[in-house]
Design a protein around this motif. Sequence first.
Motif, PDB file in Angstrom:
ATOM      1  N   VAL A 135       0.842  -1.191   0.000  1.00  0.00           N
ATOM      2  CA  VAL A 135       0.000   0.000   0.000  1.00  0.00           C
ATOM      3  C   VAL A 135       0.878   1.243   0.000  1.00  0.00           C
ATOM      4  O   VAL A 135       1.997   1.233   0.513  1.00  0.00           O
ATOM      5  N   ASN A 136       0.341   2.311  -0.566  1.00  0.00           N
ATOM      6  CA  ASN A 136       1.014   3.598  -0.558  1.00  0.00           C
ATOM      7  C   ASN A 136       1.019   4.150   0.863  1.00  0.00           C
ATOM      8  O   ASN A 136       0.004   4.059   1.559  1.00  0.00           O
ATOM      9  N   PRO A 137       2.127   4.746   1.308  1.00  0.00           N
ATOM     10  CA  PRO A 137       2.174   5.295   2.671  1.00  0.00           C
ATOM     11  C   PRO A 137       1.070   6.314   2.972  1.00  0.00           C
ATOM     12  O   PRO A 137       0.571   6.377   4.092  1.00  0.00           O
ATOM     13  N   SER A 138       0.657   7.089   1.973  1.00  0.00           N
ATOM     14  CA  SER A 138      -0.427   8.063   2.189  1.00  0.00           C
ATOM     15  C   SER A 138      -1.734   7.362   2.531  1.00  0.00           C
ATOM     16  O   SER A 138      -2.471   7.797   3.415  1.00  0.00           O
ATOM     17  N   HIS A 139      -2.015   6.276   1.825  1.00  0.00           N
ATOM     18  CA  HIS A 139      -3.221   5.498   2.107  1.00  0.00           C
ATOM     19  C   HIS A 139      -3.138   4.889   3.507  1.00  0.00           C
ATOM     20  O   HIS A 139      -4.115   4.884   4.257  1.00  0.00           O
ATOM     21  N   LEU A 140      -1.963   4.398   3.847  1.00  0.00           N
ATOM     22  CA  LEU A 140      -1.743   3.808   5.162  1.00  0.00           C
ATOM     23  C   LEU A 140      -1.956   4.853   6.262  1.00  0.00           C
ATOM     24  O   LEU A 140      -2.612   4.582   7.271  1.00  0.00           O
ATOM     25  N   ALA A 141      -1.433   6.055   6.046  1.00  0.00           N
ATOM     26  CA  ALA A 141      -1.598   7.136   7.021  1.00  0.00           C
ATOM     27  C   ALA A 141      -3.073   7.460   7.228  1.00  0.00           C
ATOM     28  O   ALA A 141      -3.537   7.606   8.365  1.00  0.00           O
ATOM     29  N   LYS A 187      -5.613   5.494   6.660  1.00  0.00           N
ATOM     30  CA  LYS A 187      -6.294   4.333   7.246  1.00  0.00           C
ATOM     31  C   LYS A 187      -6.090   4.243   8.751  1.00  0.00           C
ATOM     32  O   LYS A 187      -7.020   3.924   9.485  1.00  0.00           O
ATOM     33  N   ILE A 188      -4.876   4.532   9.223  1.00  0.00           N
ATOM     34  CA  ILE A 188      -4.627   4.406  10.657  1.00  0.00           C
ATOM     35  C   ILE A 188      -4.708   5.739  11.393  1.00  0.00           C
ATOM     36  O   ILE A 188      -4.503   5.784  12.595  1.00  0.00           O
ATOM     37  N   GLY A 189      -5.012   6.810  10.655  1.00  0.00           N
ATOM     38  CA  GLY A 189      -5.251   8.104  11.297  1.00  0.00           C
ATOM     39  C   GLY A 189      -3.994   8.787  11.798  1.00  0.00           C
ATOM     40  O   GLY A 189      -4.019   9.459  12.819  1.00  0.00           O
ATOM     41  N   MET A 190      -2.901   8.615  11.068  1.00  0.00           N
ATOM     42  CA  MET A 190      -1.657   9.280  11.431  1.00  0.00           C
ATOM     43  C   MET A 190      -1.267  10.226  10.299  1.00  0.00           C
ATOM     44  O   MET A 190      -1.744  10.076   9.174  1.00  0.00           O
ATOM     45  N   THR A 191      -0.398  11.159  10.600  1.00  0.00           N
ATOM     46  CA  THR A 191       0.091  12.042   9.552  1.00  0.00           C
ATOM     47  C   THR A 191       1.026  11.252   8.643  1.00  0.00           C
ATOM     48  O   THR A 191       1.605  10.239   9.057  1.00  0.00           O
ATOM     49  N   ARG A 192       1.190  11.743   7.420  1.00  0.00           N
ATOM     50  CA  ARG A 192       2.112  11.075   6.495  1.00  0.00           C
ATOM     51  C   ARG A 192       3.539  11.116   7.043  1.00  0.00           C
ATOM     52  O   ARG A 192       4.297  10.172   6.877  1.00  0.00           O
ATOM     53  N   GLY A 193       3.876  12.216   7.714  1.00  0.00           N
ATOM     54  CA  GLY A 193       5.205  12.328   8.306  1.00  0.00           C
ATOM     55  C   GLY A 193       5.439  11.277   9.377  1.00  0.00           C
ATOM     56  O   GLY A 193       6.511  10.672   9.444  1.00  0.00           O
ATOM     57  N   ALA A 194       4.437  11.062  10.227  1.00  0.00           N
ATOM     58  CA  ALA A 194       4.562  10.060  11.289  1.00  0.00           C
ATOM     59  C   ALA A 194       4.688   8.662  10.687  1.00  0.00           C
ATOM     60  O   ALA A 194       5.504   7.853  11.139  1.00  0.00           O
ATOM     61  N   VAL A 195       3.899   8.384   9.656  1.00  0.00           N
ATOM     62  CA  VAL A 195       3.977   7.080   8.998  1.00  0.00           C
ATOM     63  C   VAL A 195       5.338   6.912   8.338  1.00  0.00           C
ATOM     64  O   VAL A 195       5.942   5.846   8.410  1.00  0.00           O
ATOM     65  N   SER A 196       5.842   7.966   7.723  1.00  0.00           N
ATOM     66  CA  SER A 196       7.166   7.895   7.087  1.00  0.00           C
ATOM     67  C   SER A 196       8.240   7.533   8.103  1.00  0.00           C
ATOM     68  O   SER A 196       9.119   6.707   7.822  1.00  0.00           O
ATOM     69  N   LYS A 197       8.178   8.132   9.283  1.00  0.00           N
ATOM     70  CA  LYS A 197       9.156   7.817  10.326  1.00  0.00           C
ATOM     71  C   LYS A 197       9.032   6.358  10.773  1.00  0.00           C
ATOM     72  O   LYS A 197      10.039   5.669  10.975  1.00  0.00           O
ATOM     73  N   LEU A 230      11.868  -0.339   8.133  1.00  0.00           N
ATOM     74  CA  LEU A 230      12.831  -0.717   7.089  1.00  0.00           C
ATOM     75  C   LEU A 230      14.168  -1.087   7.723  1.00  0.00           C
ATOM     76  O   LEU A 230      14.788  -2.083   7.342  1.00  0.00           O
ATOM     77  N   GLN A 231      14.601  -0.286   8.699  1.00  0.00           N
ATOM     78  CA  GLN A 231      15.868  -0.559   9.407  1.00  0.00           C
ATOM     79  C   GLN A 231      15.814  -1.909  10.117  1.00  0.00           C
ATOM     80  O   GLN A 231      16.826  -2.593  10.224  1.00  0.00           O
ATOM     81  N   LYS A 232      14.635  -2.271  10.609  1.00  0.00           N
ATOM     82  CA  LYS A 232      14.461  -3.534  11.323  1.00  0.00           C
ATOM     83  C   LYS A 232      14.162  -4.693  10.376  1.00  0.00           C
ATOM     84  O   LYS A 232      13.936  -5.813  10.827  1.00  0.00           O
ATOM     85  N   ASP A 233      14.113  -4.407   9.075  1.00  0.00           N
ATOM     86  CA  ASP A 233      13.837  -5.408   8.043  1.00  0.00           C
ATOM     87  C   ASP A 233      12.459  -6.051   8.221  1.00  0.00           C
ATOM     88  O   ASP A 233      12.272  -7.235   7.933  1.00  0.00           O
ATOM     89  N   LEU A 234      11.494  -5.266   8.682  1.00  0.00           N
ATOM     90  CA  LEU A 234      10.138  -5.788   8.859  1.00  0.00           C
ATOM     91  C   LEU A 234       9.193  -5.372   7.742  1.00  0.00           C
ATOM     92  O   LEU A 234       8.100  -5.928   7.618  1.00  0.00           O
ATOM     93  N   VAL A 235       9.602  -4.378   6.942  1.00  0.00           N
ATOM     94  CA  VAL A 235       8.833  -3.970   5.765  1.00  0.00           C
ATOM     95  C   VAL A 235       9.791  -3.796   4.588  1.00  0.00           C
ATOM     96  O   VAL A 235      11.007  -3.678   4.775  1.00  0.00           O
ATOM     97  N   VAL A 236       9.212  -3.792   3.403  1.00  0.00           N
ATOM     98  CA  VAL A 236       9.964  -3.510   2.180  1.00  0.00           C
ATOM     99  C   VAL A 236       9.258  -2.363   1.453  1.00  0.00           C
ATOM    100  O   VAL A 236       8.052  -2.193   1.574  1.00  0.00           O
ATOM    101  N   ARG A 237      10.063  -1.603   0.729  1.00  0.00           N
ATOM    102  CA  ARG A 237       9.523  -0.480  -0.041  1.00  0.00           C
ATOM    103  C   ARG A 237       9.770  -0.766  -1.518  1.00  0.00           C
ATOM    104  O   ARG A 237      10.866  -1.182  -1.891  1.00  0.00           O
ATOM    105  N   SER A 238       8.744  -0.556  -2.326  1.00  0.00           N
ATOM    106  CA  SER A 238       8.866  -0.723  -3.777  1.00  0.00           C
ATOM    107  C   SER A 238       8.494   0.591  -4.445  1.00  0.00           C
ATOM    108  O   SER A 238       7.576   1.284  -3.996  1.00  0.00           O
ATOM    109  N   HIS A 239       9.200   0.921  -5.514  1.00  0.00           N
ATOM    110  CA  HIS A 239       8.913   2.129  -6.290  1.00  0.00           C
ATOM    111  C   HIS A 239       8.276   1.737  -7.615  1.00  0.00           C
ATOM    112  O   HIS A 239       8.600   0.702  -8.191  1.00  0.00           O
TER     113      HIS A 239
END
Length: 150
Positions: A52-58, A60-70, A76-85
């Motif tokens: 899912v796009n981070p904006s959609h995720l933000a 959906k869970i009621g957070m700012t895009r900035g908070a979701v980005s963090k 990503l650092q913990k290797d629990l998610v992957v990002r695709s472009h």
Amino acid sequence: MKKTSQIEDHVGYWLRYVSNHVSHAFAQRVERQGVTVAEWVLLRELLDTGAVNPSHLAAKIGMTRGAVSKLVERLLQKDLVVRSHSENDRRYQTIDLSPSGKQIVPVLGRLADENDNEFFGHLTPDEKTSLFNLLQEIVRRNGWKNLPVD
């Protein structure tokens, strides 16, 4: 002159009292697995939505895009998610669970179940249903949409 009510006379006091203990215990459980409650919320949502796009995720869970980005950067650092472009637009990206993320979400889910059982397992099914219904009605009546992450 009207007597000033005691703190313990307020439903909000008791809700906060219970919430603090339940939330603190759960935070300790998930932190032993190396994630925060906010990260758990995002990971759990990804289990249902998939990539899912981070904006959609933000939204959906009621957070700012900035908070979701963090959160995404930490995950990503913990290797629990992957990002695709996107091949067509490098600015467009999706986030999904990594193989490690797919393994940890059920573990965290069991911890959530254990936490609920520890605090609410003594309630009868009818009492638990009544509590659910009352709390959900308060949420509906107030129009709250943001998921509780802190």
